[in-house]
Every structure is written in structure tokens, then in C-alpha cells.
Design a protein around this motif. Structure first.
Motif, PDB file in Angstrom:
ATOM      1  N   MET A  81     -44.479  33.670  67.036  1.00 38.41           N
ATOM      2  CA  MET A  81     -44.532  32.569  66.080  1.00 38.41           C
ATOM      3  C   MET A  81     -44.186  31.294  66.831  1.00 38.41           C
ATOM      4  SD  MET A  81     -42.583  34.166  62.742  1.00 38.41           S
ATOM      5  CE  MET A  81     -43.034  32.767  61.713  1.00 38.41           C
ATOM      6  N   ASP A  83     -43.897  26.660  66.338  1.00 35.15           N
ATOM      7  CA  ASP A  83     -44.152  25.399  65.657  1.00 35.15           C
ATOM      8  C   ASP A  83     -44.241  24.332  66.742  1.00 35.15           C
ATOM      9  OD1 ASP A  83     -41.533  24.762  66.404  1.00 35.15           O
ATOM     10  OD2 ASP A  83     -40.705  25.268  64.441  1.00 35.15           O
ATOM     11  N   GLN A 117     -44.295  40.839  65.030  1.00 31.52           N
ATOM     12  CA  GLN A 117     -44.553  39.621  64.251  1.00 31.52           C
ATOM     13  C   GLN A 117     -44.294  39.856  62.767  1.00 31.52           C
ATOM     14  OE1 GLN A 117     -48.510  38.248  63.199  1.00 31.52           O
ATOM     15  NE2 GLN A 117     -48.113  36.300  64.245  1.00 31.52           N
ATOM     16  N   ARG A 118     -44.734  41.004  62.279  1.00 30.34           N
ATOM     17  CA  ARG A 118     -44.504  41.322  60.864  1.00 30.34           C
ATOM     18  C   ARG A 118     -43.003  41.408  60.575  1.00 30.34           C
ATOM     19  NH1 ARG A 118     -47.046  45.912  60.745  1.00 30.34           N
ATOM     20  NH2 ARG A 118     -49.065  44.880  60.630  1.00 30.34           N
ATOM     21  N   VAL A 120     -40.555  39.871  62.174  1.00 30.13           N
ATOM     22  CA  VAL A 120     -39.970  38.528  62.219  1.00 30.13           C
ATOM     23  C   VAL A 120     -40.248  37.781  60.922  1.00 30.13           C
ATOM     24  CG1 VAL A 120     -40.149  36.271  63.332  1.00 30.13           C
ATOM     25  CG2 VAL A 120     -39.988  38.337  64.720  1.00 30.13           C
ATOM     26  N   ARG A 121     -41.468  37.863  60.426  1.00 28.87           N
ATOM     27  CA  ARG A 121     -41.811  37.181  59.175  1.00 28.87           C
ATOM     28  C   ARG A 121     -40.976  37.700  58.013  1.00 28.87           C
ATOM     29  NH1 ARG A 121     -48.453  37.073  59.726  1.00 28.87           N
ATOM     30  NH2 ARG A 121     -48.585  35.094  60.881  1.00 28.87           N
ATOM     31  N   VAL A 122     -40.815  39.022  57.941  1.00 32.79           N
ATOM     32  CA  VAL A 122     -40.000  39.598  56.870  1.00 32.79           C
ATOM     33  C   VAL A 122     -38.555  39.142  57.005  1.00 32.79           C
ATOM     34  CG1 VAL A 122     -39.071  41.757  55.959  1.00 32.79           C
ATOM     35  CG2 VAL A 122     -41.502  41.580  56.507  1.00 32.79           C
ATOM     36  N   LEU A 124     -37.326  36.402  58.386  1.00 29.56           N
ATOM     37  CA  LEU A 124     -37.165  35.004  58.005  1.00 29.56           C
ATOM     38  C   LEU A 124     -37.238  34.837  56.497  1.00 29.56           C
ATOM     39  CD1 LEU A 124     -39.290  33.227  60.765  1.00 29.56           C
ATOM     40  CD2 LEU A 124     -36.802  33.367  60.604  1.00 29.56           C
ATOM     41  N   ALA A 125     -38.141  35.566  55.860  1.00 33.81           N
ATOM     42  CA  ALA A 125     -38.261  35.481  54.404  1.00 33.81           C
ATOM     43  C   ALA A 125     -36.995  36.005  53.722  1.00 33.81           C
ATOM     44  CB  ALA A 125     -39.479  36.269  53.932  1.00 33.81           C
TER      45      ALA A 125
END
Length: 258
Positions: A81, A83, A117-118, A120-122, A124-125
Motif C-alpha cells: 500500500m 500514498d 495486502q488483504r 493490512v487492509r483489514v 487498518l479498517a
């Protein structure tokens, strides 16, 4: 993202961590960082060789020496990920025994990064949701409360908490960081916050700090009592989950009716 640069696992983790604590190895000499590309694209030994040829041995010499000493000259990597200012990536380091990445290794790594990646997204959510859940019990009450993450960034607040960062409030927002509006108070506030964020689970001593804030010409003794409380530490969080809560109570003036 906001985690410390370079976190290693494996047999060489401690030694590698000590080597790469040197900021001189974070810049353009580092062909792993220099080879980084768009998220979820894999870079490997061929990309590393290209970077070294393009920039010359003189530029990459320090990093070449470090990875040779640690026996991690080969491998592959991917940004998970990113930014505009930060990225979170995963890399596998290989030494002389393992050699360069072959097709089966790259195929396995491609599968790994999809799961990573999945995850990490979970994470953070869930970290963001944890802050909202924490303030939920206070949402209908008049007590102001702010919730800060591991980096001291604001991750949630009660509706009443907005009064703390209003123009007349004792605190202010600098980006997503919290500071006391009065400079003298802010020195004590930042020192206490830094101490609480450094607390580990086994630490002995108070995990609570209380202070008076909101001093001004019209209120020389302050208007608010702030309580900073360190929450229990999650060992595997990414740092954006709740770490410190700030509660506040208005001080009663001596002119108030009893």
C-alpha cells in the motif's frame, strides 16, 4: 506507512535491524528502495541489477557492503500500500545459499503479497473501527473524550470532544496531532503523551497523567482538568488502533454556585 523504517524477521533479524538503523542506508544507495514501483508489482534480482548498473557502484557501495556482510544480496519485494508520502511493503531476503529468486519463488511470493495486502487492509479498517467503538459508549454523554493512536494522531472523538479543539478549547489540532494551545502547557502535555505512548505492557508506574489546561489572561488558573490514560497494548497492531484516551472536565470557578 508510519511504522519504523525496516522491520526484520528471521535468524538475522537483530543483526539486520542494527545495521539498517543507519539512515545513510535509507537513501539512493539502497537499491531495494530505489527499485520500488507501483503497489502489488514485484521487483526482484533483475531489477536490483538494473538499478546498480544505472546508478553505478560508487553510489550503491555502502548498501552493497551491508547486504554482503549480512548475506542478503538477493530476493524480491513488493509495495503493498502507498500514498504520497509513505508506503508499506514486504521483502524476502535471500543469501548465497538460496541464490537469486527463481520462478517458483516468485510465484509463491505473488501469492503471499495478495494475502498480506488483504490482511493490512483489514487491520487498518479494524483499527479505525476500534476507535469509533470505543467512543460509542460516550457518544450520548456530555463528557469530552479524544482517542489517539500509537503515533499520537487523533483517530476518534466524542461529539462533546470537539469543544476541546474549538477556538476556546484547551487543545488544538496540528494536522491529526494534538497539542495544548498554551505553549507552557504544551511542553508538559507532549512530555506526558510521549511517556504514555512508550509504555510497554510490563512497565511499572502510573499509566495515567492528569494536568490543568486552558490557562489564559481571563482564566490564569486554567479551565479544564485533562486526564491522559494509556490503554492496554495490542502486540500485533499496525499502530492506528486506540492507544491513549484524553478525557476532560471543566473546572468549577470559585464564583460558581455550590
Amino acid at each position: 506507512m508510519l511504522l519504523p523504517f525496516n522491520l526484520f524477521t528471521g535468524k538475522m533479524a537483530d543483526r539486520a535491524q542494527a545495521h539498517f538503523a543507519n539512515p545513510a542506508l535509507w537513501g539512493s544507495c539502497n537499491w531495494r528502495v530505489g527499485s520500488s514501483a507501483q503497489p502489488m508489482t514485484i521487483q526482484h534480482d533483475g531489477h536490483y541489477r538494473s538499478y546498480r548498473r544505472q546508478h553505478g557502484a560508487a553510489l550503491t557501495a555502502d548498501y552493497d557492503d551491508a547486504v554482503a556482510d549480512l548475506d542478503m544480496q538477493y530476493g524480491c519485494q513488493a509495495v503493498l500500500m502507498a500514498d504520497q508520502e509513505h508506503f508499506l511493503g514486504l521483502a524476502i531476503m535471500r543469501g548465497r545459499m538460496e541464490g537469486r529468486c527463481d520462478s517458483p519463488a516468485l510465484f509463491s511470493f505473488e501469492r503471499i503479497i495478495r494475502h498480506a495486502q488483504r490482511a493490512v487492509r483489514v487491520h487498518l479498517a479494524l483499527d479505525g473501527e476500534a476507535g469509533e467503538l470505543l467512543v460509542g459508549d460516550w457518544a450520548d454523554k456530555s463528557s469530552p473524550m479524544l482517542v489517539l493512536d500509537r503515533f499520537g494522531g487523533l483517530c476518534a472523538m466524542t461529539s462533546a470532544g470537539e469543544t476541546l479543539v474549538d477556538e476556546d478549547g484547551p487543545l488544538l489540532l496540528r494536522g491529526i496531532s494534538i497539542a495544548a494551545r498554551d505553549r507552557r502547557e504544551d511542553r508538559h502535555f507532549q512530555a506526558a503523551l510521549a511517556r504514555l505512548l512508550r509504555v510497554v505492557e510490563c512497565a511499572v508506574g502510573p499509566h495515567l497523567h492528569q494536568m490543568i489546561a486552558g490557562r489564559s489572561a481571563s482564566h490564569p488558573n486554567g479551565r479544564w482538568k485533562l486526564s491522559l490514560l494509556r490503554l492496554p497494548r495490542r502486540p500485533h497492531g499496525l499502530g492506528f488502533d486506540p492507544h491513549v484516551i484524553i478525557c476532560a472536565k471543566p473546572l468549577r470557578s470559585r464564583f460558581d454556585a455550590s
